[in-house]
Design a protein around this motif. Structure first.
Motif, PDB file in Angstrom:
ATOM      1  N   LEU A 122      22.545  73.473 -28.088  1.00  0.00           N
ATOM      2  CA  LEU A 122      21.479  74.511 -27.520  1.00  0.00           C
ATOM      3  C   LEU A 122      21.349  74.601 -26.262  1.00  0.00           C
ATOM      4  CD1 LEU A 122      18.019  75.175 -29.237  1.00  0.00           C
ATOM      5  CD2 LEU A 122      18.366  75.124 -26.875  1.00  0.00           C
ATOM      6  N   ARG A 123      21.303  73.568 -25.633  1.00  0.00           N
ATOM      7  CA  ARG A 123      21.484  73.727 -23.998  1.00  0.00           C
ATOM      8  C   ARG A 123      22.482  73.906 -23.333  1.00  0.00           C
ATOM      9  NH1 ARG A 123      17.250  68.436 -22.260  1.00  0.00           N
ATOM     10  NH2 ARG A 123      15.421  69.096 -23.801  1.00  0.00           N
ATOM     11  N   LEU A 124      23.681  73.424 -24.205  1.00  0.00           N
ATOM     12  CA  LEU A 124      24.972  74.140 -23.627  1.00  0.00           C
ATOM     13  C   LEU A 124      25.073  75.578 -23.808  1.00  0.00           C
ATOM     14  CD1 LEU A 124      28.037  73.458 -22.646  1.00  0.00           C
ATOM     15  CD2 LEU A 124      28.683  73.312 -25.146  1.00  0.00           C
ATOM     16  N   SER A 125      24.451  76.013 -24.852  1.00  0.00           N
ATOM     17  CA  SER A 125      24.596  77.302 -24.978  1.00  0.00           C
ATOM     18  C   SER A 125      23.760  78.177 -24.037  1.00  0.00           C
ATOM     19  CB  SER A 125      24.091  77.842 -26.298  1.00  0.00           C
ATOM     20  OG  SER A 125      23.797  79.233 -26.433  1.00  0.00           O
ATOM     21  N   ASP A 126      22.533  77.505 -23.441  1.00  0.00           N
ATOM     22  CA  ASP A 126      22.009  78.213 -22.627  1.00  0.00           C
ATOM     23  C   ASP A 126      22.254  78.188 -20.997  1.00  0.00           C
ATOM     24  OD1 ASP A 126      19.919  78.805 -24.473  1.00  0.00           O
ATOM     25  OD2 ASP A 126      18.569  77.146 -23.996  1.00  0.00           O
ATOM     26  N   GLU A 127      23.228  77.303 -20.668  1.00  0.00           N
ATOM     27  CA  GLU A 127      23.713  77.317 -19.346  1.00  0.00           C
ATOM     28  C   GLU A 127      25.189  77.768 -19.407  1.00  0.00           C
ATOM     29  OE1 GLU A 127      25.299  72.596 -19.699  1.00  0.00           O
ATOM     30  OE2 GLU A 127      23.405  73.154 -18.769  1.00  0.00           O
ATOM     31  N   LEU A 128      25.789  78.368 -20.515  1.00  0.00           N
ATOM     32  CA  LEU A 128      27.229  78.850 -20.567  1.00  0.00           C
ATOM     33  C   LEU A 128      27.479  79.899 -19.699  1.00  0.00           C
ATOM     34  CD1 LEU A 128      28.501  78.095 -24.090  1.00  0.00           C
ATOM     35  CD2 LEU A 128      29.085  76.705 -22.189  1.00  0.00           C
ATOM     36  N   GLN A 129      28.624  80.152 -19.114  1.00  0.00           N
ATOM     37  CA  GLN A 129      29.238  81.355 -18.743  1.00  0.00           C
ATOM     38  C   GLN A 129      30.694  81.404 -19.119  1.00  0.00           C
ATOM     39  OE1 GLN A 129      28.781  80.853 -14.145  1.00  0.00           O
ATOM     40  NE2 GLN A 129      26.991  79.856 -14.495  1.00  0.00           N
ATOM     41  N   GLU A 130      30.887  82.719 -18.977  1.00  0.00           N
ATOM     42  CA  GLU A 130      32.269  83.004 -19.511  1.00  0.00           C
ATOM     43  C   GLU A 130      33.390  82.231 -18.690  1.00  0.00           C
ATOM     44  OE1 GLU A 130      33.025  84.651 -22.201  1.00  0.00           O
ATOM     45  OE2 GLU A 130      30.942  85.555 -22.419  1.00  0.00           O
ATOM     46  N   GLY A 131      34.414  81.962 -19.614  1.00  0.00           N
ATOM     47  CA  GLY A 131      35.663  81.482 -18.905  1.00  0.00           C
ATOM     48  C   GLY A 131      35.862  79.940 -19.154  1.00  0.00           C
ATOM     49  N   ASP A 132      36.607  79.569 -18.101  1.00  0.00           N
ATOM     50  CA  ASP A 132      37.033  77.918 -18.102  1.00  0.00           C
ATOM     51  C   ASP A 132      35.642  77.124 -18.108  1.00  0.00           C
ATOM     52  OD1 ASP A 132      39.946  78.204 -16.505  1.00  0.00           O
ATOM     53  OD2 ASP A 132      39.669  78.619 -18.443  1.00  0.00           O
ATOM     54  N   ILE A 133      34.513  77.643 -17.073  1.00  0.00           N
ATOM     55  CA  ILE A 133      33.472  76.778 -16.853  1.00  0.00           C
ATOM     56  C   ILE A 133      32.759  76.490 -18.243  1.00  0.00           C
ATOM     57  CG2 ILE A 133      30.932  76.883 -16.135  1.00  0.00           C
ATOM     58  CD1 ILE A 133      32.083  78.568 -13.951  1.00  0.00           C
ATOM     59  N   GLU A 134      32.895  77.544 -19.382  1.00  0.00           N
ATOM     60  CA  GLU A 134      32.218  77.010 -20.748  1.00  0.00           C
ATOM     61  C   GLU A 134      32.682  75.679 -21.119  1.00  0.00           C
ATOM     62  OE1 GLU A 134      33.439  80.291 -23.113  1.00  0.00           O
ATOM     63  OE2 GLU A 134      31.464  81.229 -23.128  1.00  0.00           O
ATOM     64  N   LEU A 135      34.326  75.489 -20.974  1.00  0.00           N
ATOM     65  CA  LEU A 135      34.776  74.294 -21.476  1.00  0.00           C
ATOM     66  C   LEU A 135      34.607  73.083 -20.675  1.00  0.00           C
ATOM     67  CD1 LEU A 135      38.253  75.632 -22.736  1.00  0.00           C
ATOM     68  CD2 LEU A 135      36.458  75.087 -23.940  1.00  0.00           C
ATOM     69  N   ASN A 136      34.158  73.308 -19.365  1.00  0.00           N
ATOM     70  CA  ASN A 136      33.928  72.080 -18.355  1.00  0.00           C
ATOM     71  C   ASN A 136      32.572  71.689 -19.059  1.00  0.00           C
ATOM     72  OD1 ASN A 136      36.431  72.381 -16.887  1.00  0.00           O
ATOM     73  ND2 ASN A 136      35.439  73.743 -15.404  1.00  0.00           N
ATOM     74  N   ASN A 137      31.614  72.523 -19.195  1.00  0.00           N
ATOM     75  CA  ASN A 137      30.253  72.313 -19.488  1.00  0.00           C
ATOM     76  C   ASN A 137      30.548  71.576 -20.920  1.00  0.00           C
ATOM     77  OD1 ASN A 137      29.540  73.429 -16.989  1.00  0.00           O
ATOM     78  ND2 ASN A 137      28.365  74.977 -18.148  1.00  0.00           N
ATOM     79  N   PHE A 138      31.229  72.118 -21.679  1.00  0.00           N
ATOM     80  CA  PHE A 138      31.405  71.516 -23.130  1.00  0.00           C
ATOM     81  C   PHE A 138      31.755  70.072 -23.064  1.00  0.00           C
ATOM     82  CE2 PHE A 138      33.856  69.983 -26.840  1.00  0.00           C
ATOM     83  CZ  PHE A 138      33.009  70.430 -27.738  1.00  0.00           C
ATOM     84  N   LYS A 139      32.833  69.742 -22.078  1.00  0.00           N
ATOM     85  CA  LYS A 139      33.474  68.491 -21.793  1.00  0.00           C
ATOM     86  C   LYS A 139      32.231  67.423 -21.586  1.00  0.00           C
ATOM     87  CE  LYS A 139      37.070  66.052 -19.395  1.00  0.00           C
ATOM     88  NZ  LYS A 139      38.289  66.217 -18.452  1.00  0.00           N
ATOM     89  N   GLU A 140      31.503  68.085 -20.478  1.00  0.00           N
ATOM     90  CA  GLU A 140      30.609  67.094 -19.767  1.00  0.00           C
ATOM     91  C   GLU A 140      29.380  66.513 -20.845  1.00  0.00           C
ATOM     92  OE1 GLU A 140      28.266  68.283 -16.299  1.00  0.00           O
ATOM     93  OE2 GLU A 140      30.195  68.903 -15.450  1.00  0.00           O
ATOM     94  N   ARG A 141      28.870  67.740 -21.633  1.00  0.00           N
ATOM     95  CA  ARG A 141      28.019  67.323 -22.708  1.00  0.00           C
ATOM     96  C   ARG A 141      28.810  66.406 -23.885  1.00  0.00           C
ATOM     97  NH1 ARG A 141      22.673  68.949 -21.491  1.00  0.00           N
ATOM     98  NH2 ARG A 141      22.694  71.019 -20.387  1.00  0.00           N
ATOM     99  N   PHE A 142      29.897  66.650 -24.170  1.00  0.00           N
ATOM    100  CA  PHE A 142      30.477  66.057 -25.318  1.00  0.00           C
ATOM    101  C   PHE A 142      30.836  64.443 -24.880  1.00  0.00           C
ATOM    102  CE2 PHE A 142      34.697  64.442 -26.523  1.00  0.00           C
ATOM    103  CZ  PHE A 142      34.426  64.112 -28.002  1.00  0.00           C
ATOM    104  N   LEU A 143      31.068  64.193 -23.435  1.00  0.00           N
ATOM    105  CA  LEU A 143      31.503  62.812 -22.830  1.00  0.00           C
ATOM    106  C   LEU A 143      29.888  62.114 -22.694  1.00  0.00           C
ATOM    107  CD1 LEU A 143      34.100  63.374 -20.413  1.00  0.00           C
ATOM    108  CD2 LEU A 143      34.395  62.346 -22.592  1.00  0.00           C
ATOM    109  N   THR A 144      28.777  62.683 -22.485  1.00  0.00           N
ATOM    110  CA  THR A 144      27.386  62.040 -22.356  1.00  0.00           C
ATOM    111  C   THR A 144      27.296  61.441 -23.663  1.00  0.00           C
ATOM    112  OG1 THR A 144      26.688  63.584 -20.649  1.00  0.00           O
ATOM    113  CG2 THR A 144      25.217  62.520 -21.694  1.00  0.00           C
ATOM    114  N   ILE A 145      27.376  62.181 -24.669  1.00  0.00           N
ATOM    115  CA  ILE A 145      27.158  61.688 -26.136  1.00  0.00           C
ATOM    116  C   ILE A 145      28.346  60.659 -26.604  1.00  0.00           C
ATOM    117  CG2 ILE A 145      26.889  61.956 -28.562  1.00  0.00           C
ATOM    118  CD1 ILE A 145      25.561  64.800 -28.010  1.00  0.00           C
ATOM    119  N   GLY A 146      29.592  61.136 -26.269  1.00  0.00           N
ATOM    120  CA  GLY A 146      30.504  60.125 -26.727  1.00  0.00           C
ATOM    121  C   GLY A 146      30.864  59.112 -26.025  1.00  0.00           C
TER     122      GLY A 146
END
Length: 793
Positions: A625-649
């Motif tokens: 949900l928080r990722l969705s609220d901060e997402l922007q189009e393009g590559d930044i989406e995947l960068n933000n996803f990677k950060e959130r994924f690694l925080t938990i992973g």
């Protein structure tokens, strides 16, 4: 506190272990800091790098140390370095100058001569000395200097140890002493204690007596290092490092130096005799067995074929032997008693070796502490506060004495030759039976001069549950208590072991929200335990998984999820006030609150990956949900996803509340940080009232969460497989990573799509339950439960 005095910039003179770390802590609270030290011998004029080498190296070393003295590495930019020869005039820009140079009076006086020359009128000047009389350092200085000068003795490490002793001289203005006392508590997060200018002040005076009493008792009775550390640690509400491990960390030379200083300068005969070192200490000093700094002290680590082993010093033979686990019947009995007061009664009353030890050392401590009033402090609560905050004792000497019963204990003390001060007898004769009592939610102490009970100054700004719980509890079960904290606000506290979250806590959260929705304005979730919460009760999860009760496990997880959603979507504001360890489910409660009021010392994280699981109390959903609220189009989406994924992973845990913002556990612009632990609940209540007063509106469940589907799923799968190929993670880690990625991506949707919270909750619950069916996950949970170790199988 003087409202006109504002601290914007601080100068710290001396960049050694204490100076550099004091500078870091002032940077922690947002101040600009000027850190100065001497110029290295031979450094050429104009060569700034060479002339600042000592201070720059010291700061760099401090910033690399573990535990870190600074909340965020970026905060170090608030510190400017310089040297005494070139940069002393810059202290004219500072509001407070703190001296932390070598413990020599002549050197300190020379430094203060320069300070007096360059400081502006009204600037605070303090010394962090622990051994030199404060008044001697101000001799020959201007009247304005003397009025604004006193001691401010931080304990090491300054970020973590809460004690700050304020030591005024006869010339220090009352305004200055009062300002520093309140500033230290409110802004630096310290327990500030106003002390007298006597040898070692309060904390070290009582602390050294306690340590030396133990050393001489050991010398007389032949008790082992391991036995003493078993008896002087958590069993009596003291740190795990107990006596001898603490000495190894501090350094035996430091103990001997302070004890020798006290032997020469302290006016009391008890301590003078006690400070004569046992023979084993003298031998250790000759051998340079000083502790961690020399690689061996009372303990040392030996390499073995299978790794390493801890060896303990045999104090009779002075040879190292493998450390032995020790047991005492009384300690084993008391271990099952949660209340420290009740536990102490069992231990001190025991008729075994442990009981003999406790009676001898406690009775001597009680007598000594009572006889130091009014020498080192006029009020008894200051001695307890100093030991609580400076040495990590849950209960100081007078608090412990109260727990055992003052009158009854005196008879045993007299028989043992430990005679308390006359004022204690006078107190009992007046009808007062204890050093402390609680009235109308306020803790009172016995004031010796007036022979009456008074409120501890400054505590009127606190809300302490221990004080109000007896009269303000409106509901409780075995794991939680709901308390009315006034103004229409309820507080829910956990009191399970490690404040773990099981069925009783889930019941408590739901009940507290129901009560608040029916008759109150808001709810705060806080507690006064050592940690806010260590997370979910993994023992229950393991039991259900081993029995393959997967339907029941699914219901347990859903109940937790539903409760978290109730926290999010209740009709009243819910504010959570975490401190220290806030892991797993404890973190998830914070993620779903309307606001988090966090203590600065916050170790927060979603750590389920370490036991072979993913967050399933809404934690994974909330990150999506928080990722969705901060997402922007393009590559930044995947960068933000990677950060959130690694925080938990990677099961990242914040090292401070400020880092929790960077990791995404706290929300910038919404959540707040409080420095003072004592003010945490009061601030959480205030924030809850603000939300209620602003016309709190119950939010609607989200159905617009944008997930990336196969786009982010593919990225995570490739990354996990790459890590596996490089032998960085195990095959089971890959499986858990794929489950986590599936939830955060919203499944294998062909394109980015909006989904609901419930959709994501279902995904995370399914992933969690399926992982509980994996043998390797069960092995990881078992490893945590039995040995406290993370297994990477």
């Amino acid at each position: 506190m003087d409202a006109k005095r504002i601290i914007r910039k601080v100068a710290v003179l001396g960049s050694g272990v204490m100076g550099s770390r004091i500078a870091c802590h002032f940077a922690n609270i947002g101040l600009q800091v000027l850190l100065l030290d001497i110029v290295p011998e031979g450094a050429a004029a104009g060569d700034k790098k060479a002339r600042n080498k000592i201070v720059d190296d010291a700061l760099a070393f401090a910033l690399k140390s573990n535990p870190s003295p600074i909340y965020l590495k970026s905060f170090a930019s608030r510190i400017t370095t310089g040297n005494f020869d070139d940069d002393m005039p810059k202290i004219a820009e500072c509001d407070w100058v703190i001296e932390v140079v070598v413990e020599r009076l002549d050197i300190k006086q020379k430094v203060f001569e320069k300070v007096d020359k360059y400081r502006k009128a009204g600037t605070l000047v303090t010394s962090n000395t622990s051994g030199i009389p404060i008044h001697l350092m101000a001799q020959g200085r201007s009247d304005d200097f003397k009025q604004h000068f006193c001691g401010t003795h931080f304990f090491n490490p300054p970020r973590y140890l809460r004690l700050l002793e304020i030591i005024p001289t006869a010339d220090t203005s009352k305004e200055v002493a009062g300002f520093l006392t309140e500033y230290g508590e409110k802004y630096l997060g310290k327990t500030t204690v106003l002390a007298k200018d006597t040898p070692a002040f309060i904390g070290n005076r009582i602390g050294i007596f306690s340590i030396m009493t133990v050393l001489h008792y050991v010398d007389k009775t032949g008790m082992t290092v391991e036995e003493v550390d078993k008896l002087t640690g958590p069993a009596i509400g003291r740190p795990k490092s107990a006596t001898f491990r603490t000495n190894d960390v501090v350094g035996l030379d430091t103990l001997v130096h302070v004890a020798n200083m006290l032997s020469q300068n302290a006016p009391d005969a008890e301590l003078g005799e006690l400070c004569k070192m046992p023979d084993f200490i003298n031998t250790m000093m000759v051998n340079k067995w000083l502790g961690s700094k020399t690689g061996q002290g009372f303990y040392k680590k030996e390499k073995t074929a299978t790794g390493s082993e801890i060896y303990a010093l045999d104090l009779k033979t002075l040879e190292y032997k493998p450390s032995q686990k020790v047991k005492f019947a009384s300690v084993e009995t008391a271990k099952t008693v949660d209340s420290l007061k009740d536990r102490l009664k069992i231990l001190v009353g025991a008729k075994d070796k442990a009981g003999d030890f406790y009676r001898a050392t406690f009775f001597a401590l009680f007598a000594y502490s009572s006889n130091r009033i009014p020498e080192i402090a006029d009020e008894l609560y200051k001695i307890d506060a100093a030991m609580n905050a400076g040495f990590g004792w849950e209960m100081g000497p007078f608090e412990t004495w109260d727990a055992l019963g003052v009158a009854g204990t005196i008879k045993e003390m007299e028989a043992a030759g430990s005679i308390p001060a006359q004022w204690v007898y006078d107190m009992l004769a007046s009808g007062a039976e204890s050093f402390y009592k609680t009235e109308d939610g306020m803790r009172l102490y016995y004031d010796i001069q007036s022979k009456s009970y008074k409120a501890i100054p400054g505590t009127e700004n606190y809300i302490l549950l221990d004080n109000i719980r007896p009269t303000k509890t409106i509901w409780k079960n075995s794991g939680t208590t709901v308390t009315d904290i006034g103004d229409g606000i309820l507080n829910l506290e956990f009191h399970t072991k490690m404040n773990t979250i099981g069925s009783e806590v889930i019941e408590g959260i739901n009940k507290a929200i129901t009560l608040a929705e029916e008759s109150y304005r808001g709810l705060v979730v806080s507690n006064e335990g050592a940690n806010f919460s260590a997370g979910a009760n993994v023992g229950l999860i393991l039991m259900l998984a081993v029995e393959q009760e997967f339907d029941e496990l699914n219901m347990v997880v859903k109940a937790f999820q539903d409760t978290m959603m109730r926290v999010r979507y209740s009709s009243i504001p819910v504010v959570v006030a975490p401190h220290q360890m806030t892991l797993g489910g404890g973190c998830e409660i914070c993620l779903h609150a309307d606001k988090v009021v966090a203590h600065a010392e916050l170790y927060m994280g979603l750590v389920e990956f370490g036991v072979g699981l993913i967050p399933a109390g809404g934690g994974s959903k909330e990150f999506a949900l928080r990722l969705s609220d901060e997402l922007q189009e393009g590559d930044i989406e995947l960068n933000n996803f990677k950060e959130r994924f690694l925080t938990i992973g990677q099961a990242k845990v914040s090292t401070s509340a400020y880092e929790a913002f960077d990791l995404g556990y706290l929300k910038k612009g919404r959540d707040v940080v409080v420095m003072s632990r004592n003010r945490l609940l009061a601030e959480a209540k205030r924030q809850c009232l603000v939300l209620a007063d602003e016309g709190y509106v119950q939010p609607a469940p989200r159905k617009d969460i944008r997930v990336l589907g196969k786009q982010s799923l593919g990225l995570a799968y490739v990354g996990a497989n790459s890590m596996f190929s490089g032998n960085y993670i195990s095959e089971h880690d890959v499986k858990i990573s794929q489950k986590l990625a599936y939830v955060l991506s919203g499944g294998d949707l062909s394109q980015p799509s909006p989904v609901s919270e419930q959709y994501l909750l279902n995904l995370e619950r399914e992933a969690f339950v399926s992982l509980c069916a994996e043998r390797k996950t069960l092995e990881r949970i078992q490893s945590i439960l039995t040995g406290g170790k993370i297994l990477r199988n």
